[in-house]
Enzyme design. Structure first.
Site, PDB file in Angstrom:
ATOM      1  N   ASP A 286     -47.596  -1.522  19.376  1.00  0.00           N
ATOM      2  CA  ASP A 286     -47.497  -1.952  17.979  1.00  0.00           C
ATOM      3  C   ASP A 286     -47.455  -3.471  17.935  1.00  0.00           C
ATOM      4  O   ASP A 286     -46.578  -4.086  18.533  1.00  0.00           O
ATOM      5  CB  ASP A 286     -46.206  -1.403  17.348  1.00  0.00           C
TER       6      ASP A 286
ATOM      7  N   TYR B 267     -46.910 -11.719  14.593  1.00  0.00           N
ATOM      8  CA  TYR B 267     -46.056 -11.855  15.783  1.00  0.00           C
ATOM      9  C   TYR B 267     -46.529 -12.946  16.743  1.00  0.00           C
ATOM     10  O   TYR B 267     -45.763 -13.422  17.566  1.00  0.00           O
ATOM     11  CB  TYR B 267     -45.988 -10.529  16.573  1.00  0.00           C
TER      12      TYR B 267
ATOM     13  N   LYS C 167     -51.413  -5.478  12.032  1.00  0.00           N
ATOM     14  CA  LYS C 167     -51.025  -5.500  10.608  1.00  0.00           C
ATOM     15  C   LYS C 167     -51.508  -6.774   9.936  1.00  0.00           C
ATOM     16  O   LYS C 167     -51.642  -7.809  10.598  1.00  0.00           O
ATOM     17  CB  LYS C 167     -49.491  -5.440  10.483  1.00  0.00           C
TER      18      LYS C 167
ATOM     19  N   HIS D 100     -48.613  -5.083   6.238  1.00  0.00           N
ATOM     20  CA  HIS D 100     -47.286  -5.347   6.801  1.00  0.00           C
ATOM     21  C   HIS D 100     -46.173  -5.217   5.744  1.00  0.00           C
ATOM     22  O   HIS D 100     -45.120  -4.627   6.007  1.00  0.00           O
ATOM     23  CB  HIS D 100     -47.282  -6.751   7.420  1.00  0.00           C
TER      24      HIS D 100
END
Ligand SMILES: NC(=O)c1ccc[n+]([C@@H]2O[C@H](COP(=O)([O-])OP(=O)(O)OC[C@H]3O[C@@H](n4cnc5c(N)ncnc54)[C@H](OP(=O)(O)O)[C@@H]3O)[C@@H](O)[C@H]2O)c1
Length: 603
Positions: free
Chosen positions: A327, A332, A361, A392
């Site tokens: 994931d 990130y 996302k 997201h």
């Protein structure tokens, strides 16, 4: 309840319609539709031998599951994949069985039967495979837990599987039906949690061994033993393990020199209360999505550690330990390291692209350009597609054409939105654009949402044009059971994916005394209790860890009783606690969101 069944069925051509299933259109007709698809997991379909291989496997499936009709299956990578080496098959097979509590002597027994079928593996006394098992055995690891570790030693060590297994021309295929509903009407009185189907095909010897493993969730099917009827006449078999012999070698086609006989081995063992496996692997569980695809239950979270490049090793470690789900997200900043890890894993042949489920996302500051966000993610990941693309958050932040800054702020420090977080509807535009991506490109297999409350789902779902969200990724753990939202997702056929399963930094959820008690009771780690809470309830879960040892060792799935699962649920009902309370979540309608003074409607 996960279980292994072992039996040996007779030839697929025992059944009268066997030959007709090897239809002319598959084998002989050069103008068949498969001409158009040049490549398949079996080779180029324009070759008659390739089509024969495929037809032969279909005949085996039809014969093994006579109530089903597999003749419409396509020879595509959606349904079949090739396993490159016997080592990979042995690795997968042994790990599943050992983690189910099967003893090594059963493994030896199974491989001995396969040996004798295929006549390519040396006998027990001389087999490097079996001696490898014995070496591990002699380390004194007697318990099931250690058997599991010994299997890993085998796979990671210098012991190699029997060379002539492959030198004799064996090809190994995994059947992974893209639509598992074809098995729904099987005589099994339960819905399998996971299944594996492998064919070991020795072209030279003209033999096939068919291996079939199925896992059942005992928590959901406690009456299975009372109702089971395994044979086609509906007779209950005896409680003992048995091998149904099928030694007869049958002519496939008198005029066909290519394959003139076959045998099938099918795993089929009666469950009984004394032999219910105590442990299975969370990495072996998949859940079906509403679009027919599957999502592996255990996914590795990739929120960055202080040094995000550490992600590369985390991903490699996880995949080698059996994880098949990663994931990530544009936000990130870890996708390039995940990409490096995947490249290495692909290059080394540890996995193929189709073996791993990757989620990314689109962040709210990219709300206007989800495809651009996706392209950046794909580029960094080094992939042509992701398995799942999520929105997201259902909000629109003021980012430029590159989605920057990710957290735009006004001078007073408040978030800079492009739309009102409570009443705005631009988030629906983002989702509709994601639908266009799945419709018009091959860049994503499925789309879904994250951080959607019931009010937000109620706003979105009527506006979905064609592709319903297949998952909703939300914070969920025994301190935050969010029963209403979980139930709502279930009704809407949306799989819940649980993030922050241990409450994120410091793992506060694991300090809950009940979780510690259950870890002792089931002889597993507290992390595994936290994961089982989701997986046994049909939800995927995303743990994260910078600790490589932890990544490797938190993959077992203890079979918590219904009573213990309920106790875990009650924990959060009594004293709910949310740990991720980011300001972009204000106004979305989530309960217990610290600092949220905007929400007026709650789930
Ligand atoms: N969609 C979203 O908005 C969203 C939001 C949050 C998260 N996520 C996803 O969900 C994933 C997981 O959530 P999360 O990152 O919040 O983390 P989490 O898995 O709940 O917690 C991870 C933290 O717990 C620590 N930990 C785990 N087991 C421990 C143990 N036995 N003892 C001590 N510490 C322990 C880890 O430390 P060590 O590193 O030392 O193991 C790490 O710091 C994320 O990585 C991300 O992929 C999605």
């Amino acid at each position: 309840m996960g279980n292994l069944n072992f039996a040996r069925s007779s030839s697929p051509l025992d059944h009268n319609d066997g030959k007709s299933l090897l239809s002319k259109s598959l084998i002989e007709d050069n103008d068949c539709e498969y001409e158009a698809v040049d490549e398949s997991p079996f080779g180029p379909l324009k070759n008659v031998t390739t089509r024969k291989t495929f037809a032969y496997l279909i005949a085996i499936l039809n014969s093994t599951f006579p109530d089903q009709d597999f003749t419409n299956l396509q020879p595509t990578t959606e349904n079949f994949c090739r396993i490159e080496s016997p080592e990979e098959l042995i690795h997968r097979f042994n790990n599943i069985l050992l983690s189910l509590g099967k003893k090594e002597d059963i493994l030896n027994w199974i491989w001995d039967i396969i040996n004798s079928y295929m006549e390519v593996i040396p006998s027990k006394s001389s087999s490097p495979y079996l001696s490898a098992q014995n070496v591990n055995h002699s380390t004194g690891h007697g318990s099931r837990k250690n058997s599991f570790n010994s299997s890993r030693n085998f796979n990671g060590g210098n012991n190699s599987p029997p060379q002539n297994f492959i030198q004799d021309g064996c090809q190994i295929y995994q059947f992974q039906p893209s639509d598992e509903s074809i098995f729904e009407d099987l005589t099994y009185p339960y819905q399998p949690m996971w299944s594996y189907y492998w064919f070991i095909y020795n072209k030279k010897k003209k033999r096939v061994t068919f291996l079939h493993l199925t896992g059942i969730n005992k928590a959901h099917y406690s009456n299975v033993n009372a109702n089971r009827q395994f044979d086609s006449e509906g007779k209950k078999k005896s409680q003992s393990d048995k091998i149904i012999t099928g030694d007869e070698e049958e002519e496939y086609d008198e005029n066909d020199e290519y394959m003139d006989n076959n045998e099938v081995a099918m795993i089929d063992e009666e469950h009984d209360n004394t032999d219910i496996p105590k442990m299975q692997l969370a990495t072996a569980v998949d859940f079906k999505l509403s679009n027919g695809k599957s999502i592996p239950a255990l996914g590795l979270g990739t929120v960055p550690p202080e040094d995000p490049s550490e992600l590369k090793q985390q991903v490699i470690t996880a995949v080698k330990a059996g994880y098949r789900h990663i994931d990530t997200a544009w936000y990130y900043g870890t996708e390039e390291y995940i990409g490096q890890a995947l490249k290495e894993l692909f290059d080394e042949g540890v996995i193929k692209r189709e073996d791993i489920f990757v989620t990314t996302k689109v962040w709210p500051s990219f709300w206007h350009s989800p495809e651009k966000s996706l392209d950046k993610s794909l580029q960094d990941l080094g992939l042509d597609y992701v398995d799942l693309f999520l929105q997201h958050w259902p909000v629109a932040l003021h980012g430029d054409e590159n989605g920057l800054p990710a957290e735009p702020k006004h001078d007073d420090g408040s978030l800079w939105y492009d739309d009102d977080p409570v009443s705005g509807i631009k988030f629906i535009e983002t989702y509709n654009k994601m639908e266009d991506i799945i419709d018009q490109t091959s860049k994503v297999k499925s789309i879904g949402v994250s951080n959607y409350s019931i009010p937000k789902l109620k706003q979105l779902l009527p506006k979905v044009r064609k592709y319903q969200p297949v998952v909703n990724q939300i914070e969920l753990h025994p301190q935050l059971p969010s029963q209403d939202l979980v139930e709502y997702c279930k009704i809407k056929d949306i799989v819940v994916v649980a993030y922050s399963p241990v409450g994120s930094y410091g793992a506060p959820v694991l300090k809950v005394p009940l979780i510690q008690e259950l870890a002792k009771k089931y002889d597993v780690t507290t992390n595994e209790i936290a994961h089982a809470y989701h997986i046994l309830n049909g939800r995927a879960v995303l743990p994260r860890s910078a600790n490589l040892e932890r990544i490797k060792t938190i993959i077992r799935l203890p079979q918590l009783s219904a009573e213990d699962l309920n106790k875990l649920e009650q924990e959060g009902i009594k004293s709910p606690k949310r740990y991720i309370c980011d300001p972009w979540g204000y106004g979305l309608g989530f309960k217990y969101w610290e600092g949220d003074t905007l929400s007026t409607v709650y789930n």
